[in-house]
Motif scaffolding. Sequence first.
Motif, PDB file in Angstrom:
ATOM      1  N   GLU A 262      -4.877   2.787  45.178  1.00 26.79           N
ATOM      2  CA  GLU A 262      -3.771   2.559  44.249  1.00 26.79           C
ATOM      3  C   GLU A 262      -4.267   2.138  42.875  1.00 26.79           C
ATOM      4  O   GLU A 262      -3.665   2.472  41.850  1.00 26.79           O
ATOM      5  CB  GLU A 262      -2.801   1.536  44.827  1.00 26.79           C
ATOM      6  N   ARG A 263      -5.374   1.413  42.855  1.00 25.23           N
ATOM      7  CA  ARG A 263      -5.957   1.021  41.562  1.00 25.23           C
ATOM      8  C   ARG A 263      -6.459   2.258  40.811  1.00 25.23           C
ATOM      9  O   ARG A 263      -6.291   2.369  39.588  1.00 25.23           O
ATOM     10  CB  ARG A 263      -7.105   0.033  41.801  1.00 25.23           C
ATOM     11  N   ALA A 266      -3.433   4.394  39.618  1.00 28.69           N
ATOM     12  CA  ALA A 266      -2.748   3.836  38.457  1.00 28.69           C
ATOM     13  C   ALA A 266      -3.325   4.358  37.151  1.00 28.69           C
ATOM     14  O   ALA A 266      -2.622   4.462  36.140  1.00 28.69           O
ATOM     15  CB  ALA A 266      -2.833   2.308  38.492  1.00 28.69           C
ATOM     16  N   SER A 270      -1.643   8.154  35.660  1.00 26.74           N
ATOM     17  CA  SER A 270      -0.829   7.450  34.673  1.00 26.74           C
ATOM     18  C   SER A 270      -0.473   8.346  33.511  1.00 26.74           C
ATOM     19  O   SER A 270      -1.207   9.260  33.143  1.00 26.74           O
ATOM     20  CB  SER A 270      -1.588   6.218  34.173  1.00 26.74           C
TER      21      SER A 270
END
Length: 275
Positions: A262-263, A266, A270
């Motif tokens: 998820e990091r 992101a 993005s």
Amino acid sequence: MNAIDRALVLGPGGQVGAAWTAGLLVGLRRTGLRLEEADLVVGTSAGAIVAGMLLAGRDLELFDTPPSGSGPQGRLDGSRLGEVFAVLGTPGQDPAEARRRVGAIALATADPELEQALIAGRRALIGTDDWPEQRLLIPAVAAADGEPVVWDRDCGVPLARAVAAGSAFPGTAPPVSVDGRHYLDGALRAGSNTDLAAGARRLVAIEPMAHQYPSAAAGSASAVSVGPDEESVRAFGANPMDPAAQVPAYRAGLRQAADVAERVRAVWESEHLGI
């Protein structure tokens, strides 16, 4: 020239770091993150090997199988490594002078037979001498004068030879000749060489040595650096060229991917376009 949208940096880390990087990439792909779709890939040392395989469409899961032999890159010369790290650890030393001194150590061990075996081994992993359509940068350092080079698809150097030269760390592999000059590991230029991705709107750096050397990629909403967690570091063991640690390191990267997905997402998915 158009700005680079997404860049992927794969850093150095020896045979064990390559396996961890491969496991991480495979694990991230299983979450739907296909980092091979980057507009620019920078591959340094172990990262050059994985980058070549990734962009050639090779199966990175082969790192989940014990290597059949250590190969020339696995023949550690402890005394040479000690000399190299003594040079690199000299306080206040000019980086260019350090590269020249390391180059002199490497040239004393040049071996054409081992060099050809190294290139053949890299070619077997990557499966081709042809550069990918995507932009791939592979840094290296000239042994004679310490001058850095950065190779790409327009350089005229076959991909497997460029990867072999860019991953030839003294004491673990022989220097590799290109057009009559010998070259060394690209990590001697600037670690993971994240500067080569400067200006990218979104950057993911995978750095197997981040627990020992600080990352230059972090610190921006549009950039993320992933290094090994404590469990992965334990899987690495003490010797980054240990063939026995390849499978544990691969599986550690595969496991860690779920924790960092998820990091990474992101940044990678993005709409924040940074610069």
